[in-house]
Design a protein around this motif. Structure first.
Motif, PDB file in Angstrom:
ATOM      1  N   GLY A   1      33.216  36.774  33.785  1.00  0.00           N
ATOM      2  CA  GLY A   1      34.492  37.118  33.335  1.00  0.00           C
ATOM      3  C   GLY A   1      34.558  37.354  32.065  1.00  0.00           C
ATOM      4  O   GLY A   1      35.579  37.440  31.305  1.00  0.00           O
ATOM      5  N   LYS A   2      33.620  37.942  31.062  1.00  0.00           N
ATOM      6  CA  LYS A   2      33.642  38.599  29.905  1.00  0.00           C
ATOM      7  C   LYS A   2      33.596  39.955  29.830  1.00  0.00           C
ATOM      8  O   LYS A   2      33.792  40.389  28.742  1.00  0.00           O
ATOM      9  CB  LYS A   2      32.253  38.038  29.341  1.00  0.00           C
ATOM     10  N   SER A   3      33.664  40.639  30.918  1.00  0.00           N
ATOM     11  CA  SER A   3      33.628  42.135  30.808  1.00  0.00           C
ATOM     12  C   SER A   3      35.204  42.512  30.381  1.00  0.00           C
ATOM     13  O   SER A   3      35.970  41.855  30.724  1.00  0.00           O
ATOM     14  CB  SER A   3      33.238  42.737  32.184  1.00  0.00           C
ATOM     15  N   LYS A   4      35.232  43.354  29.421  1.00  0.00           N
ATOM     16  CA  LYS A   4      36.527  43.911  29.039  1.00  0.00           C
ATOM     17  C   LYS A   4      37.080  44.938  30.005  1.00  0.00           C
ATOM     18  O   LYS A   4      38.345  45.354  30.088  1.00  0.00           O
ATOM     19  CB  LYS A   4      36.586  44.607  27.933  1.00  0.00           C
ATOM     20  N   ASP A   5      36.383  45.160  31.009  1.00  0.00           N
ATOM     21  CA  ASP A   5      36.809  46.098  32.197  1.00  0.00           C
ATOM     22  C   ASP A   5      37.292  45.024  33.256  1.00  0.00           C
ATOM     23  O   ASP A   5      36.516  44.153  33.921  1.00  0.00           O
ATOM     24  CB  ASP A   5      35.808  46.916  32.763  1.00  0.00           C
ATOM     25  N   PRO A   6      38.623  45.012  33.588  1.00  0.00           N
ATOM     26  CA  PRO A   6      39.248  43.987  34.247  1.00  0.00           C
ATOM     27  C   PRO A   6      38.854  44.389  35.858  1.00  0.00           C
ATOM     28  O   PRO A   6      39.092  43.320  36.830  1.00  0.00           O
ATOM     29  CB  PRO A   6      40.808  44.112  34.043  1.00  0.00           C
ATOM     30  N   CYS A   7      38.417  45.453  36.163  1.00  0.00           N
ATOM     31  CA  CYS A   7      38.137  45.603  37.788  1.00  0.00           C
ATOM     32  C   CYS A   7      36.646  45.187  37.878  1.00  0.00           C
ATOM     33  O   CYS A   7      36.111  45.572  39.151  1.00  0.00           O
ATOM     34  CB  CYS A   7      38.029  47.173  37.904  1.00  0.00           C
ATOM     35  N   VAL A   8      35.880  44.819  36.857  1.00  0.00           N
ATOM     36  CA  VAL A   8      34.678  44.184  37.296  1.00  0.00           C
ATOM     37  C   VAL A   8      34.732  42.780  37.898  1.00  0.00           C
ATOM     38  O   VAL A   8      35.653  42.058  37.361  1.00  0.00           O
ATOM     39  CB  VAL A   8      33.710  44.148  35.911  1.00  0.00           C
ATOM     40  N   GLY A   9      33.659  42.453  38.622  1.00  0.00           N
ATOM     41  CA  GLY A   9      33.888  40.955  39.288  1.00  0.00           C
ATOM     42  C   GLY A   9      34.297  41.057  40.618  1.00  0.00           C
ATOM     43  O   GLY A   9      34.113  41.903  41.401  1.00  0.00           O
ATOM     44  N   ARG A  10      34.547  39.894  41.174  1.00  0.00           N
ATOM     45  CA  ARG A  10      35.112  39.632  42.508  1.00  0.00           C
ATOM     46  C   ARG A  10      36.141  40.325  42.891  1.00  0.00           C
ATOM     47  O   ARG A  10      37.218  40.375  42.016  1.00  0.00           O
ATOM     48  CB  ARG A  10      35.258  38.127  42.842  1.00  0.00           C
ATOM     49  N   PHE A  11      36.475  41.031  44.021  1.00  0.00           N
ATOM     50  CA  PHE A  11      37.715  41.540  44.252  1.00  0.00           C
ATOM     51  C   PHE A  11      38.064  41.597  45.840  1.00  0.00           C
ATOM     52  O   PHE A  11      39.095  41.611  46.365  1.00  0.00           O
ATOM     53  CB  PHE A  11      37.619  43.130  44.015  1.00  0.00           C
ATOM     54  N   LEU A  12      36.934  40.857  46.671  1.00  0.00           N
ATOM     55  CA  LEU A  12      37.413  40.680  48.031  1.00  0.00           C
ATOM     56  C   LEU A  12      36.701  39.415  48.452  1.00  0.00           C
ATOM     57  O   LEU A  12      35.368  39.632  48.434  1.00  0.00           O
ATOM     58  CB  LEU A  12      36.985  41.883  48.956  1.00  0.00           C
TER      59      LEU A  12
END
Length: 732
Positions: free
Chosen positions: A516-527
Motif C-alpha cells: 500500500g505504499k505505492s503512490k500509484d493508486p492503481c497498483v495492488g489488489r483490484f479483483l
C-alpha cells in the motif's frame, strides 16, 4: 515522483488543482465541440510542440509551487477520485452482457452489398437537408468484399447511446455462476452502488447499458453487425469530451477494409453502418481450399465439425471491438465504446467435454455444443477517473498519456468474483487509454498463459507473474482454483507502477505492491476471487502441452522489407484539415520524414499474396509504444536484434507489439484474401489521437480497386471521395 495528489494533500493544493482541472476541462470541451483546434492550442502556447501542458498559472497547478521541485505532475489533471464510502471488493463482478443473435432477415432495411443510400432528413444540428441512412462510403469500392461468397448468417444489432439501466441483461450462465446476480433486475449505471449514477452524456456504451457487451462468434458463420448511431446530434451534448461520430474496429478481424473501422470511415447520429465480418481463416483462398482438414473447422451445433477452408494455424479466439474515430479514439473508447468477441472453432469450441481428437478441451463448460461461458470469463480492465460529483472525466493533458486513478473490471470499481474449486479460463483485455498492467495472484501461485492477443500460443507458459500488458493486448490465462479450500480468497494484483503516461516506471515485487505504499493508486489488489464451492460436475477440462503451432513460412519468400520508426517531433505536410492531425507524435517509413498522421496519405502498399518483413523501431528513449497493425497477425522474428530475446509468451501470432524504450522488433506478415485501406498506429490512444497513425493499403487485387484508393470524406449529407493527399515514394 507523484502522479496523483493524495487525499491528505494540503487544502490549498487541492483547491489549486481543482481550479486547474476546471480550466483545462473547458479547453477539452471546446475542442470536442469544435470551437477550437489543436493548432489553436499550439498557436496560443497552451501546449508545447511536444504536447506537454504549458507551465501557465491556472492550467498547471504545480507552476510556482515549492512542492513542485521534485518534478511532481498530474497526468490525469485531476485531484483524487472520491469513493463516496465504497469499499474494495464489496460488490460482485458481473460477467459481460451477451448480445442476442438475430436472423439477418429481421433487419429493416435489409442489408446490401453496397452502402444503402436511401435518403432521410438530417437534423438541423448536423446541417439539415437530406443524407443517406447508412454512413458507409457508397459504391463498389466500399462494397462488402466476399458478400456472395460469405453471405451473413447471423445478425447482431446494436445502438450507441448514453448509459441507462439495463433491463435485459444476459450473462448466458446460471445466476449461481455469476455471483448470484439477479439477471432480471435492473443493472446499475454506476461504478459502485455507493457512487452516483453516470450521466448519459459522460458514458456512451453499446446498447446504452452496463455491463460491456460480448459477441459469441464461430468460424464459418458470417456476421452482419449493424451499428446504429443514436448519440445526440448536437455535439456539445457530450459531457465535455468525446465526439458523436464513430467508426467500429473489430480488432483484429480478417476481413475487407470496408469492415475494419477505418478511422476516416466514420458515421453520424441518425445513421447506421453495416459491418460484414465473414469469420474466415486466413489463407482460405490458397490453403486447404477443399476444406478437408477438421482442424480448420467450426462447431456444427450437434457435437460435430463444419470444416472450412484456410490455414488452421491461423485460428483466432479472443477479439474485441471498439471505436476508432479520427482524433477521438482515446476519448470515445474511454467513454465506453468497447466490447469483446469470443471466436469459437473446432480447436477451441468452448465445450470442454467433447474429446474428438481436435478440440483442445480448454476450461469452458459442457451444457451447449459450443460457446459455454460457465468457466470461461471475459475481464475488461480499465483505469478511470471521476470528479467530485462522481462523474467520469477525461483530460487530454499531458499528451504522453492519460491515466485514471481508480481500477475497474467490467466497468465496476474493484469487484469480487465467486469461483468453484476447478480450472477457469480468463480472457483479459487491457482496455485502458495509456496504462500498462503486470498481473499476478496475491499468493504468488502460478497461472498458465495460453494466448496472447487473439491467438492461442504454440505451447502454454506457466508464470507466477505475467509480462507487462500493453493497451489493447489480450492475455488468456488459466487459473486452477482446486488448490484452494472453500472460503478462501485470492486477488489479482497489478505490479506495474506508473509515474506518468509514458510507460511503466517500476515493476514492483508482490510484497511492494501489497504494502500500500505505492503512490500509484492503481497498483495492488483490484479483483477478488472468492472460492465458493466444489463444482457440481468433475472438471474434465485440460491445458494440453501443444495448443496452436505457428504457420510454416519456410516456403513463403519475403517480397519486401520495410522500416517504421515511432517518435516525436513530427511535421505535417498536409493542409487538409479534414484528414490530418497536428500533434507531437508521428511515424517515419523507410527514408521518409517523421510525419504526423494524415489518413489521406498512403505510406505503404504491400502486394496481395505476398509476405513482408517489417522492422518497428522506438525512436525515443522515454516511451513504450504498443503498436497495432490492422488486418493480419504477425510473428515476432527478433526483439532488439535477437531471436533469443523473444520470450515464450510472444512466440505465437500477435496483433499488438510492445516497443520498449529505444527498442526494436522485426516481424513477418502476410497479405492475403482481402483488400482496401488499413492502419498502423500506437495503441496508447493518446499517442494515436495526436498523430502516431498511418494508412497502408492492399489495393492492387483487380477491380473494383484502384491504385491508390480514393479517400472517403464523410459528412451527414453523404460521403464523397478525394484523391490521396500524398503517396510516399517507397509505398509501392
Amino acid at each position: 515522483m507523484m502522479i496523483y495528489l493524495p487525499d491528505k494533500a494540503p487544502a490549498d493544493v487541492l483547491r489549486e488543482a481543482e481550479k486547474a482541472r476546471k480550466n483545462r476541462l473547458e479547453i477539452v470541451q471546446a475542442l470536442s465541440h469544435g470551437q477550437i483546434s489543436r493548432r489553436d492550442l499550439l498557436r496560443w502556447g497552451l501546449v508545447s510542440a511536444t504536447g506537454v501542458l504549458a507551465a501557465k498559472h491556472g492550467l498547471n497547478p504545480f507552476v510556482g509551487r515549492a512542492w513542485a521541485a521534485s518534478g511532481a505532475g498530474i497526468p490525469t489533471g485531476v485531484p483524487p477520485s472520491p469513493l463516496f464510502g465504497a469499499l474494495p471488493f464489496s460488490q460482485p463482478m458481473p460477467r459481460m452482457d451477451v448480445l442476442p443473435r438475430k436472423s439477418v432477415a429481421s433487419l429493416t432495411p435489409a442489408p446490401t452489398a453496397e452502402a444503402n443510400t436511401t435518403m432521410q432528413p438530417v437534423p438541423a444540428a448536423l446541417g439539415g437537408g437530406m443524407g443517406p441512412v447508412e454512413g458507409r462510403p457508397p459504391g463498389p469500392i466500399w462494397a462488402h468484399q466476399g458478400w456472395d461468397m460469405f453471405p451473413p448468417q447471423v445478425a447482431y444489432e446494436v445502438v450507441q447511446g448514453g448509459i441507462s439501466h439495463n433491463l435485459a441483461y444476459n450473462p448466458d450462465v446460471p445466476s449461481q455462476l455469476n455471483c448470484g446476480i439477479d439477471q432480471a433486475a435492473s443493472v446499475q449505471t454506476c461504478f459502485h452502488k455507493s457512487m452516483p449514477d453516470q450521466d448519459p452524456t459522460r458514458f456512451w456504451t453499446f446498447n446504452a447499458s452496463f455491463p460491456p457487451k460480448l459477441i459469441l462468434a464461430r468460424y464459418g458463420e458470417p456476421i452482419l453487425f449493424r451499428h446504429h448511431n443514436r448519440l445526440p446530434a448536437d455535439r456539445t451534448q457530450n459531457g465535455g469530451f468525446g465526439i458523436h461520430t464513430i467508426s467500429t474496429h473489430e480488432h483484429n478481424g480478417h476481413h475487407g477494409a470496408e469492415n475494419d473501422g477505418f478511422t476516416g470511415a466514420f458515421f453520424f447520429p441518425g445513421q447506421f453502418y453495416d459491418y460484414h465480418w465473414p469469420l474466415v481463416l486466413a489463407g482460405f483462398r490458397s490453403m486447404n481450399t477443399s476444406a478437408s482438414d477438421p482442424r480448420a473447422g467450426s462447431p456444427d451445433g450437434n457435437g460435430g465439425i463444419n470444416k472450412v477452408a484456410g490455414d488452421w494455424h491461423e485460428t483466432m479466439s479472443t477479439h474485441w471491438y471498439h471505436d476508432h474515430m479520427f482524433s477521438f479514439t482515446s476519448q470515445n473508447v474511454y467513454k465506453g465504446i468497447a466490447g469483446m468477441m469470443n471466436i469459437y472453432s473446432s480447436i477451441d469450441r468452448g465445450n470442454e467435454a467433447i474429446n474428438d481428437g481436435v478440440n483442445l478441451c480448454l476450461p469452458s463448460g459442457r451444457s451447449k455444443d459450443w460457446g459455454n461461458l460457465d468457466y470461461d470469463v471475459n475481464l475488461m480492465l480499465a483505469d478511470k477517473a471521476w470528479n467530485k460529483d462522481g462523474q467520469m472525466q477525461f483530460d487530454i493533458f499531458n499528451l504522453d498519456g492519460f491515466l485514471g486513478d481508480q481500477m475497474t473490471v467490467n466497468a465496476l470499481y474493484k469487484p469480487y468474483f465467486e469461483v468453484e474449486r476447478r480450472k477457469y479460463r480468463f480472457r483479459i483485455l487491457n482496455a485502458s487509454v495509456s496504462r500498462f498492467f503486470k498481473l499476478c495472484l496475491s499468493d504468488g501461485s502460478p497461472m498458465i498463459q495460453i494466448a496472447n492477443d487473439g491467438n492461442l500460443l504454440p505451447r502454454p507458459v506457466v508464470l507466477a507473474q505475467l509480462d507487462e500488458m500493453g493497451i489493447a493486448e489480450r492475455y488468456d490465462i488459466v487459473i486452477d482454483f482446486s488448490r484452494y479450500t472453500n472460503g478462501a480468497r485470492v486477488h489479482l494484483v497489478n505490479l506495474a507502477e506508473h509515474d506518468d503516461g509514458r510507460r511503466v516506471a517500476h515493476d514492483l515485487s508482490l510484497g511492494e505492491a501489497l504494502s500500500g505504499k505505492s503512490k500509484d493508486p492503481c497498483v495492488g489488489r483490484f479483483l477478488e476471487f472468492r472460492v465458493a464451492r466444489d463444482p457440481a460436475q468433475p472438471d474434465v477440462s485440460r491445458v494440453p502441452a501443444t495448443l496452436i503451432p505457428n504457420p510454416d513460412l519456410s516456403n513463403v519468400p519475403v517480397a519486401r522489407e520495410r522500416t517504421f520508426v515511432f517518435g516525436d517531433g513530427a511535421k505535417q505536410t498536409s493542409r487538409n484539415k479534414a484528414t490530418s492531425f497536428i500533434g507531437p507524435w508521428g511515424m517515419r517509413v523507410d527514408n521518409s520524414d517523421m510525419l504526423a498522421a494524415d489518413y489521406s496519405r498512403v505510406s505503404a502498399a504491400p502486394k496481395i499474396g505476398t509476405r513482408e518483413v517489417w522492422t518497428l523501431i522506438n525512436g525515443g528513449g522515454g516511451w513504450d509504444h504498443p503498436i497495432h497493425i490492422h488486418f493480419e497477425e504477425g510473428q515476432i522474428l527478433e526483439r532488439d536484434g535477437s531471436a533469443s530475446k523473444v520470450p515464450a509468451w510472444e512466440q505465437g501470432r500477435k496483433d499488438v507489439y510492445r516497443l520498449h524504450a529505444s527498442g526494436k522488433l522485426k516481424i513477418t506478415m502476410q497479405f492475403r484474401d482481402w483488400g482496401g485501406m488499413f492502419m498502423e498506429h500506437c495503441h496508447n490512444t493518446v499517442h494515436e489521437d495526436n498523430a502516431m497513425l498511418l494508412r497502408w493499403e492492399i489495393d492492387d487485387s483487380g477491380a473494383p480497386f484502384l491504385r491508390p484508393l480514393p479517400t472517403p470524406i464523410p459528412t451527414p449529407q453523404g460521403v464523397t471521395f478525394q484523391s490521396p493527399d500524398d503517396v510516399l515514394k517507397t509505398a509501392f
